[in-house]
Motif scaffolding. Structure first.
Motif, short mmCIF file in Angstrom:
data_model
loop_
_atom_site.label_atom_id
_atom_site.label_comp_id
_atom_site.label_asym_id
_atom_site.label_seq_id
_atom_site.Cartn_x
_atom_site.Cartn_y
_atom_site.Cartn_z
N ALA A 9 5.02 9.81 -2.09
CA ALA A 9 6.31 10.10 -2.00
C ALA A 9 7.08 9.52 -2.84
O ALA A 9 7.64 9.03 -3.46
N VAL A 10 6.33 7.26 -2.09
CA VAL A 10 7.19 6.52 -2.76
C VAL A 10 6.07 5.40 -3.63
O VAL A 10 5.35 5.95 -2.68
N GLU A 11 6.19 4.95 -4.98
CA GLU A 11 5.58 4.41 -5.59
C GLU A 11 6.64 2.68 -5.98
O GLU A 11 7.37 3.47 -6.46
N ILE A 12 6.00 1.47 -5.25
CA ILE A 12 7.47 1.07 -6.08
C ILE A 12 6.12 -0.16 -6.09
O ILE A 12 5.29 -0.69 -6.08
N LEU A 30 4.99 -1.17 -2.91
CA LEU A 30 5.30 -0.33 -2.20
C LEU A 30 4.33 0.19 -1.96
O LEU A 30 5.25 1.39 -3.15
N THR A 31 3.27 1.57 -1.47
CA THR A 31 3.15 2.54 -1.61
C THR A 31 3.11 3.40 -0.34
O THR A 31 3.07 3.45 1.06
N VAL A 32 4.21 4.49 0.02
CA VAL A 32 4.41 5.75 0.78
C VAL A 32 3.77 7.09 0.57
O VAL A 32 4.15 7.63 -0.18
N ALA A 33 2.58 7.13 1.85
CA ALA A 33 1.89 8.78 1.26
C ALA A 33 3.10 9.76 1.78
O ALA A 33 3.62 9.18 2.09
N ILE A 67 8.81 4.93 -7.98
CA ILE A 67 8.90 6.34 -8.24
C ILE A 67 9.11 6.26 -7.86
O ILE A 67 8.61 6.67 -6.55
N VAL A 68 9.60 8.54 -7.42
CA VAL A 68 10.13 8.92 -6.47
C VAL A 68 9.42 10.37 -6.74
O VAL A 68 10.07 10.87 -7.49
N GLN A 69 8.52 10.52 -5.68
CA GLN A 69 7.70 12.21 -6.09
C GLN A 69 7.52 12.02 -7.12
O GLN A 69 7.87 13.68 -8.12
N ASP A 86 15.94 14.89 -3.75
CA ASP A 86 15.39 15.12 -2.77
C ASP A 86 14.81 14.07 -1.87
O ASP A 86 13.98 14.44 -1.01
N VAL A 87 15.71 13.00 -1.96
CA VAL A 87 15.40 11.78 -1.02
C VAL A 87 17.07 12.47 -0.03
O VAL A 87 18.18 12.24 -0.69
N GLY A 88 17.17 12.42 0.80
CA GLY A 88 18.04 12.08 2.37
C GLY A 88 18.18 10.93 2.31
O GLY A 88 17.15 10.39 2.77
#
Lengths: 249, 364
Positions: A9-12, A30-33, A67-69, A86-88
């Motif tokens: 979902a998010v990759e930093i 940081l990586t968010v699945a 990187i977002v989605q 895509d981001v609220g």
């Protein structure tokens, strides 16, 4: 445009940011699945709000990649706007539009950004207002609602854009104590739908029960990141222990 | 025991108590009240006597106003009312300014009266179609006889200068205010230079430049109507002031509003027109209307470049030997002041009305 099959979902990667000469974020990775619920905590000034504001481009970064989605946040305004769709985001101060009714707050962005017809936008808005349990307030103005109600409207407003990621920037910090519960309950219900959530919050009860991982930030760095069980029962870093000692009585 | 809400005690109005509490609560306050009453008496009574009781109401020339103890010379106004209202606008064509003014009043009333529908449409018509209609009606063409602007004068000219100044300065001011806050350096610097230039020069200078110097620089054969040049000067001059008034409103809108709009994916123009400006302009209403009133009163300055506005035409009449009398000038100025006051006070009331209507919707 955003690829639906994006792995994360998010990759930093190596994210750094400065306010004038002061470095607020120091090479964050940081990586968010997809579907993950991440709680970020830390003392004030640690850079946690700045970090999540970098994810939808409310803050620009000087180094590293966001990187977002599957879409990288660059200077290209089309890409930035694709990511924002895509981001609220939910803010500490609610930031509802005071000159519009609750319903208009919820339908404005779908109608103007996504060109959804009014009738459809209003139906969607009413669905989400029901999900946050305040459909009866639809025609009131934000100033007529309590803080807790306003924050639930803010959540509904963000959801009306059908985002795939929700950012929460201290959503309960500006609320009177008796209203924190209703907002947290709404957030728990949202988590149950499988929404990817990044929450900056000091509500450790929420972190314990809802989060997949909890991150602790201090001085612009992610000091420790672990599943809640491990994070709360067996923190490894001294600064994390000290912080938890201060906020868990 | 359950507590029932008690009825609020009724306060009866007792005139004597009111007097004691408000006007004579202490010896000093009593003395001040008496002094104030004396001053009011000393000012009001002679004025009323001069303007009404001892005034001359009928007559055809200065002889009527020369009597012993005669007050205001109202025939000076009534005999010249056509000139005062329309200047030298052709007699047979005066229905045109009347119709133009009537349309303006109708539009404003439509926007004011709560029951009438389609306010948005009327507002858009008033700022787009109305100026075109007014222009055609007043200047002529399309089958109407042409009345050159050099013949316009009196209240008509005052209204033309004021209304165009008001209608143009607000949108220009909004754009300049947004420009001054822009992230684009070129736009920001251009806006700052424009605003600071026009705020830095006196309107009198601007009018002189527009009427006497521009024609010297203009290429051969190009002539722009003198009134049009003055109108553009007034609009640009006041848009600089309006820009700063609007910028004050923009700065009063919480930063989070822009952030929320951005986070929802609204672009620059969308977030400004839908979120920021509606709040900023409402906050700025008192100052915007102050600027409008200022524009209205500053129209009197066009008399220095050879136009006869309401005040100018009355002033020129005071030196007419046919009407020379001790009270002619005072009468003229009193009348001009009264007309200006009516217009400016109406604008002030209209702004209070707008604030009430807008706040009622929000009930904050």
């Amino acid at each position: 445009m955003s690829a639906p099959e994006a792995k994360h979902a998010v990759e930093i990667v190596g994210l750094s940011k400065w306010f004038k000469d002061f470095q607020v974020l120091k090479s964050i990775d940081l990586t968010v699945a997809q579907g993950e619920r991440l709680v970020i905590c830390g003392p004030s000034g640690s850079g946690k709000s700045t970090l999540i504001r970098c994810i939808n481009g409310l803050e620009t970064h000087e180094k590293g990649r966001v990187i977002v989605q599957g879409v990288e946040l660059t200077d290209d305004i089309a890409q930035v706007e694709a990511i924002r769709r895509d981001v609220g985001m939910v803010f500490q101060q609610f930031n509802l539009f005071p000159h519009l009714t609750v319903l208009e707050n919820c339908t404005l962005a779908p109608m103007w950004v996504k060109r959804v017809p009014r009738g459809e936008a209003e139906r969607t808005a009413m669905e989400f207002l029901e999900r946050v349990h305040i459909p009866e307030q639809a025609n009131k103005y934000p100033g007529q609602l309590s803080g807790g109600q306003q924050q639930r409207v803010a959540i509904a407003r963000a959801l009306c854009m059908s985002p795939r990621i929700m950012l929460f920037d201290e959503p309960t910090s500006a609320l009177d104590p008796e209203m924190i519960k209703e907002v947290l309950e709404t957030m728990v219900e949202l988590a149950e739908t499988g929404m990817t959530m990044l929450c900056v919050t000091h509500e450790m009860g929420f972190a314990r029960t809802v989060a997949n991982r909890v991150a602790f930030m201090d001085h612009g760095e992610i000091v420790e990141i672990a599943p809640p069980q491990e994070f709360f029962n067996n923190p490894k870093n001294e600064r994390t222990k000290e912080f938890l000692g201060q906020i868990l009585h | 025991m359950a507590m029932f809400p008690e009825a609020r005690p009724v306060e009866r109005f007792r005139p004597l108590e009111w007097l004691r509490e408000n006007l004579f609560s202490s010896p000093l306050n009593g003395a001040l009240t008496i002094v104030a009453l004396v001053i009011i008496y000393w000012l009001v009574v002679p004025t009323v006597q001069w303007a009404i009781v001892n005034a001359v109401w009928t007559g055809g020339s200065r002889e009527a106003c020369l009597g012993e103890g005669a007050g205001a010379c109202w025939p000076f106004i009534t005999n010249r009312i056509g000139l005062i209202l329309y200047g030298f606008y052709d007699d047979g064509e005066r229905w045109r300014p009347i119709l133009t003014f009537a349309l303006l009043v109708a539009g404003i009333l439509w926007l004011t009266l709560p029951r009438l529908p389609r306010k948005m449409l009327v507002a858009v018509l008033m700022v787009t179609i109305y100026p075109v209609v007014a222009y055609c009606l007043l200047t002529g063409g399309l089958g109407l006889g042409v009345v050159p602007t050099s013949r316009w004068g009196g209240l008509l000219l005052t209204m033309v200068v004021a209304v165009t100044g008001i209608l143009l300065s607000l949108p220009l001011g909004i754009l300049l205010a947004l420009g001054r806050r822009s992230d684009l350096p070129v736009v920001r610097i251009a806006s700052v230079i424009f605003i600071e230039f026009w705020r830095g020069v006196p309107l009198v200078t601007v009018l002189f430049m527009a009427s006497y110097m521009l024609p010297l620089f203009a290429p051969q054969g190009v002539t722009v109507d003198k009134l049009l040049r003055a109108l553009i000067a007034v609009a640009l001059f006041n848009s600089a002031y309006m820009a700063e008034v609007v910028r004050g409103g923009l700065q009063a809108v919480a930063k989070g509003q822009q952030e929320a709009a951005t986070a929802l994916g609204l672009g620059y123009w969308q977030s400004n027109t839908l979120i920021i400006l509606p709040q900023a302009l409402r906050l700025a209403i008192p100052n915007i209307v102050s600027t409008f009133i200022g524009i209205f009163k500053d129209t009197t300055l066009v008399s220095i470049i050879g136009f006869f506005d309401l005040l100018g035409i009355i002033q020129s009449g005071t030196s007419d030997s046919h009407w020379a009398s001790p009270s002619t000038a005072f009468t003229g100025y009193l009348f001009a002041a009264a007309v200006f006051w009516v217009f400016c006070f109406s604008m002030s009331r209209y702004s209070r009305h707008m604030e009430r209507v807008l706040n009622a919707g929000e009930r904050r």
